[in-house]
Write a protein that holds these residues in place. Structure first.
Motif, PDB file in Angstrom:
ATOM      1  N   ALA A 173      -1.121  21.739  85.702  1.00 18.14           N
ATOM      2  CA  ALA A 173       0.313  21.457  85.764  1.00 18.14           C
ATOM      3  C   ALA A 173       1.139  22.726  85.610  1.00 18.14           C
ATOM      4  N   ILE A 174       0.707  23.610  84.721  1.00 15.96           N
ATOM      5  CA  ILE A 174       1.488  24.817  84.436  1.00 15.96           C
ATOM      6  C   ILE A 174       1.284  25.896  85.488  1.00 15.96           C
ATOM      7  N   GLU A 175       0.047  26.036  85.983  1.00 21.68           N
ATOM      8  CA  GLU A 175      -0.330  27.133  86.875  1.00 21.68           C
ATOM      9  C   GLU A 175       0.143  28.468  86.298  1.00 21.68           C
ATOM     10  N   PRO A 176      -0.400  28.877  85.159  1.00 25.33           N
ATOM     11  CA  PRO A 176       0.066  30.104  84.513  1.00 25.33           C
ATOM     12  C   PRO A 176      -0.192  31.344  85.352  1.00 25.33           C
ATOM     13  N   ARG A 177       0.658  32.317  85.182  1.00 28.86           N
ATOM     14  CA  ARG A 177       0.472  33.595  85.873  1.00 28.86           C
ATOM     15  C   ARG A 177      -0.648  34.395  85.207  1.00 28.86           C
ATOM     16  N   ILE A 178      -0.672  34.345  83.872  1.00 22.87           N
ATOM     17  CA  ILE A 178      -1.681  35.063  83.096  1.00 22.87           C
ATOM     18  C   ILE A 178      -2.248  34.127  82.030  1.00 22.87           C
ATOM     19  N   ILE A 179      -3.559  34.180  81.825  1.00 18.41           N
ATOM     20  CA  ILE A 179      -4.203  33.416  80.757  1.00 18.41           C
ATOM     21  C   ILE A 179      -4.947  34.393  79.854  1.00 18.41           C
ATOM     22  N   LEU A 180      -4.601  34.398  78.578  1.00 21.24           N
ATOM     23  CA  LEU A 180      -5.313  35.207  77.595  1.00 21.24           C
ATOM     24  C   LEU A 180      -6.308  34.305  76.867  1.00 21.24           C
ATOM     25  N   CYS A 181      -7.570  34.680  76.885  1.00 18.83           N
ATOM     26  CA  CYS A 181      -8.623  33.925  76.198  1.00 18.83           C
ATOM     27  C   CYS A 181      -9.122  34.792  75.051  1.00 18.83           C
ATOM     28  N   ASN A 228     -11.895  37.889  76.189  1.00 11.69           N
ATOM     29  CA  ASN A 228     -12.491  38.797  75.221  1.00 11.69           C
ATOM     30  C   ASN A 228     -13.940  39.087  75.625  1.00 11.69           C
ATOM     31  N   ALA A 229     -14.207  40.317  76.021  1.00 14.81           N
ATOM     32  CA  ALA A 229     -15.555  40.682  76.469  1.00 14.81           C
ATOM     33  C   ALA A 229     -16.565  40.636  75.340  1.00 14.81           C
ATOM     34  N   ASP A 230     -16.110  40.774  74.093  1.00 14.69           N
ATOM     35  CA  ASP A 230     -17.032  40.805  72.951  1.00 14.69           C
ATOM     36  C   ASP A 230     -17.514  39.421  72.543  1.00 14.69           C
ATOM     37  N   ASP A 231     -16.890  38.380  73.076  1.00 17.03           N
ATOM     38  CA  ASP A 231     -17.290  37.003  72.802  1.00 17.03           C
ATOM     39  C   ASP A 231     -18.232  36.559  73.929  1.00 17.03           C
ATOM     40  N   PRO A 232     -19.504  36.342  73.643  1.00 15.06           N
ATOM     41  CA  PRO A 232     -20.454  36.029  74.724  1.00 15.06           C
ATOM     42  C   PRO A 232     -20.035  34.862  75.605  1.00 15.06           C
ATOM     43  N   THR A 233     -19.508  33.792  74.996  1.00 13.94           N
ATOM     44  CA  THR A 233     -19.147  32.624  75.797  1.00 13.94           C
ATOM     45  C   THR A 233     -17.983  32.936  76.746  1.00 13.94           C
ATOM     46  N   LEU A 234     -17.017  33.729  76.283  1.00  9.83           N
ATOM     47  CA  LEU A 234     -15.864  34.066  77.116  1.00  9.83           C
ATOM     48  C   LEU A 234     -16.208  35.171  78.118  1.00  9.83           C
ATOM     49  N   SER A 235     -17.088  36.077  77.701  1.00  7.95           N
ATOM     50  CA  SER A 235     -17.538  37.120  78.624  1.00  7.95           C
ATOM     51  C   SER A 235     -18.265  36.492  79.804  1.00  7.95           C
ATOM     52  N   TYR A 262     -26.596  33.065  71.234  1.00  7.99           N
ATOM     53  CA  TYR A 262     -27.565  32.759  72.291  1.00  7.99           C
ATOM     54  C   TYR A 262     -26.915  32.969  73.652  1.00  7.99           C
ATOM     55  N   CYS A 263     -27.700  33.373  74.591  1.00  4.09           N
ATOM     56  CA  CYS A 263     -27.202  33.685  75.926  1.00  4.09           C
ATOM     57  C   CYS A 263     -26.603  32.439  76.577  1.00  4.09           C
ATOM     58  N   PRO A 264     -25.348  32.493  77.008  1.00  3.96           N
ATOM     59  CA  PRO A 264     -24.738  31.327  77.658  1.00  3.96           C
ATOM     60  C   PRO A 264     -25.285  31.077  79.060  1.00  3.96           C
ATOM     61  N   SER A 265     -26.078  32.012  79.561  1.00  2.00           N
ATOM     62  CA  SER A 265     -26.656  31.849  80.890  1.00  2.00           C
ATOM     63  C   SER A 265     -28.036  31.198  80.841  1.00  2.00           C
ATOM     64  N   CYS A 270     -32.461  37.395  80.802  1.00  2.00           N
ATOM     65  CA  CYS A 270     -31.866  37.269  82.145  1.00  2.00           C
ATOM     66  C   CYS A 270     -30.976  38.439  82.544  1.00  2.00           C
ATOM     67  N   GLY A 271     -30.696  39.343  81.597  1.00  2.00           N
ATOM     68  CA  GLY A 271     -29.893  40.511  81.938  1.00  2.00           C
ATOM     69  C   GLY A 271     -28.403  40.348  81.723  1.00  2.00           C
ATOM     70  N   PHE A 272     -27.944  39.160  81.322  1.00  2.00           N
ATOM     71  CA  PHE A 272     -26.527  38.978  81.022  1.00  2.00           C
ATOM     72  C   PHE A 272     -26.121  39.955  79.917  1.00  2.00           C
ATOM     73  N   HIS A 273     -24.917  40.541  80.067  1.00  2.00           N
ATOM     74  CA  HIS A 273     -24.467  41.501  79.058  1.00  2.00           C
ATOM     75  C   HIS A 273     -22.948  41.490  78.960  1.00  2.00           C
TER      76      HIS A 273
END
Length: 443
Positions: A132-140, A177-184, A217-220, A243-246
């Protein structure tokens, strides 16, 4: 917009403004939720109709911790550029709160006149509102265990976020946030423009992974992640040996920017706001000057002077948040000649989460080991007192006060004039603490 929609919007706006006036006139609260709740029943498309009127777009800020501080920092940067901002600054971050914020910035016929809308959004609401909002930027910002009685595990939340965000237009900018595995991992799967932020400061690694860790744990593939180092909870520099996810490459060098307020967690808030501001064209001088002169939002490392004593309020509403607060408080106390008292206020109301078992995942031992006096209060005062009792190594100077005013008065009495009283409350407790200290309600 069709005539029917315009009429419904006009009626919804008029009703919302009437409700707001009535609630505030009768001093029943800040009217941060009810006007939007009533208005959307009159115009079901209210959120979409209002958000699409924002001139330069909506910035949506989501995460377990840090939403209010990050929002305020970004808002200050934009306002210093002369921009008009709509912002749910009271923290009403469910759908009715978002609509109330936008309604407050409309005229009587529903015309919205702001450059940007900065909307803090509850983790569970993100999938419901992004279309509904279609945000321009999303900060996670991050995902930690928080109110499991309401939300569930972080992996399921990140999966819902990813599915919802993936349907947005390709020019949407997503800043995870790249440091959060799930968000990365989520960011690496998205088709939109994705810019990652994270720390590049190994000197701040923790000595060990904390007990209150959520996602190692690896989210992949599900294999255990290898960490080069951890900054807080499960946030750090990692890779999957299977699996090489990083960790995703970051778009900002954390060493180039100072942090706002105390606590390493605020460095993440700083970096997220800076990346968003850069995307919105804020000049570098304004960004840096705003960081240097930033004032805390209510309850988030907010500093007050009460009866000649210095007080700092540090909202602590989940295991990771309280662990990082304890880490920051320890650093301050280590630099002091005397150990000032610490006041814990634990509530279990709906805004806090009714399950307070999370306090047993908090490393209170690290604070108690330093010694000093600890005061406890709140709806679950005896739960908090018991947790601290189990933390003691030697004699524990523990004062239990069921009445919050008595607890604050006692804490102030035990605070030397040149020291800082740290108060660690949950969300509803923070509002009560501020009312006692300042004589004013927030909500």
């Amino acid at each position: 917009m069709q005539i029917k929609d315009r009429l419904q919007l006009g009626l919804a706006v008029l009703t919302a403004k009437t409700v707001t006036f009535a609630v505030r006139s009768l001093k029943l609260g800040a009217a941060s939720v009810l006007p939007g709740e009533i208005a959307r029943r009159l115009q079901p498309q209210l959120l979409q109709l209002l958000s699409r009127q924002v001139k330069h777009g909506v910035i949506l800020i989501a995460g377990t911790n840090g939403k209010t501080t990050t929002s305020l920092l970004l808002r200050t940067m934009l306002e210093r550029q002369g921009k008009r901002i709509a912002h749910n600054a009271t923290g009403a971050n469910l759908e009715n709160g978002l609509m109330t914020t936008l309604l407050a910035n409309t005229d009587l016929v529903g015309k919205l006149d702001v450059d940007y809308a900065i909307l803090e959004v509850d983790e569970n609401v993100v999938p419901k509102v992004v279309a509904a909002i279609e945000p321009r930027i999303i900060l996670c910002l991050n995902l930690f265990r928080d109110q499991l009685d309401r939300y569930g595990e972080v992996d399921s939340i990140s999966q819902r976020w990813g599915k919802a965000i993936a349907t947005l237009p390709p020019d949407t900018v997503v800043i995870p946030n790249a440091d959060d595995p799930t968000l990365s991992y989520m960011g690496q799967q998205l088709p939109q423009k994705v810019l990652f932020f994270g720390l590049n400061e190994p000197e701040h690694y923790l000595e060990e992974i904390p007990h209150a860790v959520d996602s190692i744990y690896c989210p992949s593939c599900g294999h255990s992640l290898d960490y080069q180092g951890v900054y807080l909870s499960h946030l750090g520099d990692f890779c999957c040996p299977s699996c090489g996810f990083h960790k995703a490459p970051v778009a900002i060098n954390s060493q180039e920017y100072p942090q706002i307020l105390i606590g390493l967690y605020n460095k993440y808030n700083t970096l997220a706001a800076v990346l968003a501001a850069q995307q919105l064209g804020v000049d570098e001088a304004t960004i840096r000057d705003t960081i240097s002169n930033f004032q805390a939002a209510f309850g988030r490392a907010e500093e007050l002077h009460i009866n000649g004593k210095h007080v700092r309020i540090l909202l602590s509403k989940n295991p990771v948040g309280m662990n990082e607060t304890i880490r920051a408080v320890n650093q301050v106390r280590q630099q002091s000649s005397q150990l000032a008292p610490v006041l814990f206020v634990l509530n279990d109301r709906i805004p806090d989460g009714t399950d307070v078992s999370w306090i047993w995942d908090v490393d209170t031992e690290k604070l108690v080991d330093q010694g000093g006096t600890f005061i406890v209060s709140g709806d679950r005062v005896y739960d908090m007192a018991l947790r601290l009792r189990y933390s003691q190594q030697e004699d524990l100077q523990l004062i239990v006060k069921e009445n919050l005013r008595d607890a604050i008065a006692t804490a102030l009495e035990h605070t030397p004039a040149d020291q800082t009283l740290h108060i660690l409350p949950t969300y509803s407790a923070m509002l009560e603490v501020r009312e006692v200290l300042t004589g004013r309600k927030i909500l």
